[in-house]
Design a protein around this motif. Structure first.
Motif, mmCIF file in Angstrom:
data_model
loop_
_atom_site.group_PDB
_atom_site.id
_atom_site.type_symbol
_atom_site.label_atom_id
_atom_site.label_comp_id
_atom_site.label_asym_id
_atom_site.label_seq_id
_atom_site.Cartn_x
_atom_site.Cartn_y
_atom_site.Cartn_z
ATOM 1 N N ASP A 139 0.843 -1.200 0.000
ATOM 2 C CA ASP A 139 0.000 0.000 0.000
ATOM 3 C C ASP A 139 0.874 1.244 0.000
ATOM 4 O O ASP A 139 1.895 1.285 0.695
ATOM 5 C CB ASP A 139 -0.890 0.034 1.258
ATOM 6 C CG ASP A 139 -1.961 -1.041 1.174
ATOM 7 O OD1 ASP A 139 -2.170 -1.578 0.058
ATOM 8 O OD2 ASP A 139 -2.572 -1.345 2.223
ATOM 9 N N GLY A 140 0.445 2.212 -0.756
ATOM 10 C CA GLY A 140 1.197 3.479 -0.781
ATOM 11 C C GLY A 140 2.286 3.496 -1.836
ATOM 12 O O GLY A 140 2.902 4.531 -2.086
ATOM 13 N N PHE A 141 2.568 2.324 -2.465
ATOM 14 C CA PHE A 141 3.603 2.257 -3.516
ATOM 15 C C PHE A 141 2.953 2.224 -4.896
ATOM 16 O O PHE A 141 1.832 1.705 -5.054
ATOM 17 C CB PHE A 141 4.454 0.989 -3.355
ATOM 18 C CG PHE A 141 5.514 1.109 -2.286
ATOM 19 C CD1 PHE A 141 6.857 1.227 -2.628
ATOM 20 C CD2 PHE A 141 5.168 1.072 -0.932
ATOM 21 C CE1 PHE A 141 7.832 1.326 -1.645
ATOM 22 C CE2 PHE A 141 6.133 1.173 0.055
ATOM 23 C CZ PHE A 141 7.463 1.301 -0.299
ATOM 24 N N GLU A 142 3.665 2.745 -5.866
ATOM 25 C CA GLU A 142 3.185 2.706 -7.244
ATOM 26 C C GLU A 142 4.214 2.005 -8.113
ATOM 27 O O GLU A 142 5.418 2.208 -7.916
ATOM 28 C CB GLU A 142 3.083 4.126 -7.801
ATOM 29 C CG GLU A 142 1.847 4.877 -7.368
ATOM 30 C CD GLU A 142 1.831 6.236 -8.051
ATOM 31 O OE1 GLU A 142 0.845 6.527 -8.733
ATOM 32 O OE2 GLU A 142 2.831 6.970 -7.911
ATOM 33 N N VAL A 143 3.729 1.237 -9.076
ATOM 34 C CA VAL A 143 4.662 0.621 -10.024
ATOM 35 C C VAL A 143 5.063 1.684 -11.046
ATOM 36 O O VAL A 143 4.212 2.348 -11.619
ATOM 37 C CB VAL A 143 3.998 -0.578 -10.737
ATOM 38 C CG1 VAL A 143 4.907 -1.119 -11.838
ATOM 39 C CG2 VAL A 143 3.662 -1.676 -9.744
ATOM 40 N N THR A 144 6.362 1.841 -11.250
ATOM 41 C CA THR A 144 6.812 2.871 -12.192
ATOM 42 C C THR A 144 7.421 2.282 -13.467
ATOM 43 O O THR A 144 7.612 2.998 -14.439
ATOM 44 C CB THR A 144 7.850 3.804 -11.527
ATOM 45 O OG1 THR A 144 8.879 2.989 -10.964
ATOM 46 C CG2 THR A 144 7.221 4.672 -10.456
ATOM 47 N N ALA A 145 7.750 0.995 -13.443
ATOM 48 C CA ALA A 145 8.284 0.366 -14.657
ATOM 49 C C ALA A 145 8.015 -1.125 -14.628
ATOM 50 O O ALA A 145 7.836 -1.719 -13.560
ATOM 51 C CB ALA A 145 9.782 0.614 -14.777
ATOM 52 N N LEU A 146 7.953 -1.734 -15.820
ATOM 53 C CA LEU A 146 7.686 -3.166 -15.920
ATOM 54 C C LEU A 146 8.443 -3.758 -17.101
ATOM 55 O O LEU A 146 8.967 -3.014 -17.936
ATOM 56 C CB LEU A 146 6.190 -3.410 -16.082
ATOM 57 C CG LEU A 146 5.520 -2.673 -17.243
ATOM 58 C CD1 LEU A 146 4.942 -3.642 -18.224
ATOM 59 C CD2 LEU A 146 4.459 -1.752 -16.725
ATOM 60 N N THR A 147 8.471 -5.072 -17.164
ATOM 61 C CA THR A 147 9.017 -5.739 -18.355
ATOM 62 C C THR A 147 7.930 -6.705 -18.831
ATOM 63 O O THR A 147 6.882 -6.841 -18.187
ATOM 64 C CB THR A 147 10.289 -6.549 -18.033
ATOM 65 O OG1 THR A 147 9.907 -7.681 -17.234
ATOM 66 C CG2 THR A 147 11.320 -5.728 -17.293
ATOM 67 N N TYR A 148 8.209 -7.401 -19.928
ATOM 68 C CA TYR A 148 7.196 -8.312 -20.478
ATOM 69 C C TYR A 148 6.788 -9.361 -19.439
ATOM 70 O O TYR A 148 5.623 -9.678 -19.280
ATOM 71 C CB TYR A 148 7.787 -8.993 -21.734
ATOM 72 C CG TYR A 148 6.811 -9.852 -22.443
ATOM 73 C CD1 TYR A 148 5.797 -9.295 -23.231
ATOM 74 C CD2 TYR A 148 6.874 -11.241 -22.318
ATOM 75 C CE1 TYR A 148 4.874 -10.099 -23.866
ATOM 76 C CE2 TYR A 148 5.959 -12.053 -22.960
ATOM 77 C CZ TYR A 148 4.959 -11.481 -23.725
ATOM 78 O OH TYR A 148 4.047 -12.286 -24.345
#
Ligand code: XMP
Length: 517
Positions: A139-148
């Motif tokens: 909670d309180g965190f956001e995803v800022t990058a991802l891979t396939y």
């Protein structure tokens, strides 16, 4: 107080690399194991903390963990790989075995704008190495990058200044890794980047003056980079109060003992003591052919001569100094969960060793204890120490003793010194040295038949050994151009009496070692 970043080590193989990357930005970084009490960390006023990678799984409770309180200190944190998963776990997220593990170069897509990705392309290559993944972001965190294959390759809680990346920004395979670390150091932690070698020299000289006062300090000088630079710093701080003890066991390269002596007596203000004991060493080594026995004798004799000399000078009212550098001091987080690891002894390396119980000092001084090798070299250059010493290739403690196969004699030492001198001279002339990590000649102990003029000869075989490596744990044999090898071979057989054949060592490490003994 100098601003610094803490690299909290969870056993990853890149912990030293992370610290060096931070320092490349003129910000001091230190590595501490994950077993360091949080109270100690609170006292240090770090500008930021980096959690390293590690080989474990956070959901295995026997793997390295840390008190959750660290996330609430208000100090910015960057978690890398295992450190990323650990942050997620500590903050209430979930980590599981990934359906697909990622290893190697992977394409990263930025999902959300982040200070960490300032100046980073929307799609770029990163270096991944993980089998677990963050399956639920806290909670309180956001995803800022991802891979396939990895839905959370980077996450953050901007308000709490907590950042984490699943990949390794510290390795060069990550295209924008340096930018990302820079963004963390300056953008998130607000560092100024004012830790430079000039200020290091001034600060160190001042603190050495203060600590040593009007007392004497004794340094063991080997002629290697580290002890030479330590000598330079101490000489600048206390001049003649410094005594450097240089033991010449007669197993150095051609003219090297004289070069060391001249350099230090001419360039620096200090008391220089050279103990020449080549004959004693030769006497002890007479008839000994076993490599380990030779190493043992050289090492024991060296310490005996060295400490006898020191004891005759230190009467309990002097400091003892040594050229220990940062990597020698780091207590790694590695292995803390592995139990006692028993690595077999390949060779017994000898370095300064333990101070004997019967020598008393006011204290031990290690002026380079916070520096990495490349930083030590920078300091050395700034102190005016000659390039030949500052950029000297590694030279083993037992010297030419491990480069002469079989019994060591005066004659063999001389032949080897002369052959090695030609090799070094030719490499320097060709400017090829910079391509090699280490190169030298070996007295193989074999003899071969040859022809000189109309005469049959039966002389010694010399081998050329040259390697390239990053860390000397593994090494590749160097592909020196044939033309250069031809010149070296020609010169050695012509110029060095007692040699009629040259061979080139084309063995990597493993299975070979760098030295022949
Ligand atoms: P090996 O032969 O073990 O060498 O592959 C790896 C590196 O270590 C150096 N070496 C030594 N260094 N004391 C040292 O300080 C020693 O006893 C010693 N033996 C080998 C070798 O020159 C190479 O750089």
């Amino acid at each position: 107080m100098k601003e610094s970043i803490l690299v909290l080590d969870f056993g990853g193989q890149y912990n030293q690399l992370i610290a060096r990357r931070v320092r490349e930005n003129n910000v001091y970084a230190e590595i501490l194991p994950y077993t360091t009490p949080i109270e100690q960390i609170k006292q240090k006023n770090y500008k930021g903390i980096i959690f390293t990678g590690g080989p474990n799984s956070v959901y295995d409770m026997s793997s390295p963990h840390y008190p959750k309180e660290i996330l609430s200190l208000g100090v910015p944190i960057l978690g890398i790989c295992y450190g990323c998963q650990l942050m997620a776990w500590m903050a209430g997220g979930a980590v599981e075995t990934a359906p697909v593990s990622e290893y190697g170069k992977i394409e990263l897509k930025i999902k959300k704008e982040s200070i960490l990705f300032d100046g980073v392309d929307d799609k770029s290559t990163v270096w991944m190495s993980h089998t677990d993944f963050i399956s639920r972001v806290p909670d309180g965190f956001e995803v800022t990058a991802l891979t396939y294959d990895c839905p959370c390759a980077a996450m953050e809680n901007r308000e709490r200044k907590l950042y984490a990346v699943q990949f390794h920004p510290e390795v060069t395979h990550t295209a924008f890794g340096k930018e990302m670390l820079k963004n963390f150091i300056f953008g998130v932690c607000g560092c100024k980047g004012d830790w430079v070698m000039d200020s290091f020299i001034d600060e160190t000289v001042n603190s050495l003056k203060e600590k040593i006062g009007d007392k004497q300090v004794i340094l063991g000088l080997s002629g290697g980079v580290d002890s030479s630079v330590a000598a330079g710093l101490l000489s600048r701080a206390v001049g003649k109060q410094l005594t450097c003890v240089f033991v010449d066991q007669g197993l150095m390269r051609k003219d090297e003992g004289d070069f060391v002596e001249q350099t230090f007596t001419k360039l620096f203000d200090m008391d220089f003591v050279r103990v020449n004991c080549g004959d004693v060493f030769l006497e002890k080594l007479k008839g000994v052919t076993d490599p380990e026995a030779k190493r043992k004798i050289i090492s024991e004799e060296f310490y005996k001569v060295f400490w006898d000399e020191i004891k005759s000078r230190a009467k309990g009212d002097a400091f003892f100094a040594q050229g220990t550098i940062y990597p020698d001091r780091i207590e790694s987080g590695k292995g803390a969960t592995d139990g006692e690891s028993q690595t077999s002894v390949i060779k017994t390396h000898h370095n300064m060793g333990k101070i004997p119980d019967d020598v008393e000092f006011l204290g031990v001084i290690e002026p380079l204890g916070d520096l990495f090798k490349d930083e030590v070299r920078k300091v050395g250059e700034k102190l005016g120490i000659p390039k030949e010493l500052v950029w000297r290739q590694p030279f083993p403690g037992p010297g030419l003793g491990v480069r002469i196969i079989g019994e060591i004699t005066k004659e063999k030492i001389e032949i080897l010194q002369n052959a090695d001198f030609v090799l070094r001279d030719e490499m320097a002339k060709n400017g090829y040295e910079k391509n090699l990590s280490q190169f030298f000649c070996v007295f193989t102990g074999s003899k071969a038949v040859g022809v000189m003029g109309d005469h049959r000869t039966y002389e010694n075989v010399i081998a050329i050994r040259a390697v390239t490596t990053d860390d000397f744990m593994t090494a590749d044999w160097a592909r020196i151009p044939f033309d250069i090898l031809a010149k070296v071979s020609n010169r050695i057989t012509n110029e060095v009496a007692g040699v009629n054949r040259i061979v080139y060592d084309i063995t990597s490490k493993p299975p070979g070692t760098v030295e022949w003994e």
